[in-house]
Design an enzyme around this catalytic site. Structure first.
Site, mmCIF file in Angstrom:
data_model
loop_
_atom_site.group_PDB
_atom_site.id
_atom_site.type_symbol
_atom_site.label_atom_id
_atom_site.label_comp_id
_atom_site.label_asym_id
_atom_site.label_seq_id
_atom_site.Cartn_x
_atom_site.Cartn_y
_atom_site.Cartn_z
ATOM 1 N N GLU A 278 0.851 -1.193 0.000
ATOM 2 C CA GLU A 278 0.000 0.000 0.000
ATOM 3 C C GLU A 278 0.881 1.236 0.000
ATOM 4 O O GLU A 278 1.261 1.744 1.061
ATOM 5 C CB GLU A 278 -0.918 0.019 1.237
ATOM 6 N N TRP A 280 0.253 4.116 -0.288
ATOM 7 C CA TRP A 280 -0.418 5.317 0.213
ATOM 8 C C TRP A 280 -0.589 5.345 1.727
ATOM 9 O O TRP A 280 -0.926 6.360 2.294
ATOM 10 C CB TRP A 280 -1.816 5.415 -0.412
HETATM 11 ZN ZN LIG Z 1 -4.821 2.909 5.157
#
Ligand SMILES: [Zn+2]
Length: 358
Positions: A278, A280
């Site tokens: 991820e 982000w």
């Molecule tokens: Zn998150």
């Protein structure tokens, strides 16, 4: 920014920032007890009651001012102060060691560690102020209490957000994200924004749904977003997954540690985190811990295990020595540094992690 020294970290008990623990502030007991020897208060006259009507609001106002001035004190925690030099001078930007590369002298272990010279004392667990910065919340470990310290703050307008309502972050995380966004703007990288911050149990249950997206989404109770210390960060016009392949995403991954934020679910550690890459998702842990984790390429699971394994580690950063200790309470009591400032966080696994600097 000048380096931290002892003199400007000394506080008397009534000036001390809320989350600093020193034994001199402790303990909060014994409490005075009422008993038969106490005199019964006399009935008060009209004048005295009138004085109360005037004085009570003034007293409350004064107390509120004191509370606000204490909670709003900036630069009051080591995790916040440290790394600031690097952020402004860029000295640390080159040559971070690679994956699982523990540089010689980067830490010392328990045997003969200078950390063993730190005097300790025993206090009740209920008297410590838990920051929650290192709480390990994942599929195996549900969050024990949310949010830590009740310090959730509306993210807007301090930082750009994808929606101005219902977007909260822990105060420390918000400050870190805000500083990081400012630097990104100065570096002309991107106008980042926060697309997700604190989530309640029910919000997470909604997102989790039937669990069909469980590579990315933790079940309710197990999301880092419950802490308020995690932020999903995006840039305009770039899809979530595309963050990994853009200069914007690369800048975040390379620089977030300077602000105490870690890339929580990197590509190389999906087997350890249990969550897919991820690019982000960033988690606030404080600058000292973030620095060590980044330098040694550790994810939070590994870092906690590493500290548990050694019991005590120490490392240097900008000429400052930091000690990190793992302590497990016994009979409701825990050993903490005596007459040395420290920051303490639950590991959310029954123990506490103490950060000391001197
Ligand atoms: Zn998150």
């Amino acid at each position: 920014m000048e380096p931290i020294n002892r003199s400007n970290r000394r506080y008397t008990s009534n000036q001390a920032p809320r989350r600093h623990n020193t034994y001199s502030q402790r303990p909060r007991y014994p409490r005075r007890e009422s008993g038969p020897g106490r005199r019964r208060p006399r009935r008060r006259g009209l004048a005295s009651q009138a004085m109360t009507v005037i004085l009570l609001p003034l007293t409350i106002a004064a107390v509120l001012i004191v509370i606000f001035s204490r909670t709003a004190r900036p630069n009051s925690e080591p995790g916040y102060l440290m790394g600031y030099n690097q952020a402004t001078t860029g000295q640390e930007s080159q040559a971070l060691p690679g994956y699982y590369d523990y540089p010689a002298g980067a830490y010392t272990t328990d045997g003969g560690s200078p950390a063993s010279n730190i005097p300790l004392t025993r206090i009740p667990v209920r008297d410590i102020e838990d920051t929650g910065y290192l709480a390990l919340v994942n599929r195996q470990h549900a969050i024990q209490s949310e949010p830590y310290g009740g310090l959730l703050t509306g993210a807007w307008p301090t930082v750009a957000v994808s929606r101005v309502y219902d977007m909260y972050l822990h105060r420390s995380a918000l400050r870190a994200v805000s500083e990081m966004f400012s630097s990104a703007r100065q570096d002309e990288v991107a106008a980042f924004f926060v697309s997700s911050g604190y989530r309640s149990y029910y919000a997470q249950a909604n997102i989790y749904g039937d669990g069909s997206n469980s590579d990315f989404v933790q079940p309710p109770g197990h999301s880092e977003h419950h802490t308020g210390l995690a932020a999903d960060i995006l840039a305009p016009g770039i899809g979530m997954a595309d963050m990994a392949y853009t200069p914007e995403g690369a800048w975040l991954a390379a620089n977030s540690y300077r602000y105490g934020l870690i890339l929580r679910y990197p590509q190389h550690a999906t087997a350890i985190t249990g969550i897919a890459f991820e690019p982000w998702h960033f988690r606030y842990v404080g600058r000292a811990h973030a620095y060590f984790m980044k330098r040694n390429n550790l994810v939070l699971e590994e870092y906690i295990a590493y500290i548990h394994n050694y019991g005590k580690i120490s490392f240097e950063k900008s000429g400052q020595t930091y000690y990190v200790m793992h302590k497990v309470p016994k009979d409701g009591m825990i050993y903490v540094p005596y007459e040395t400032e420290f920051v303490i966080s639950t590991d959310n696994k029954g123990g506490f992690i103490v950060l000391v600097w001197e």
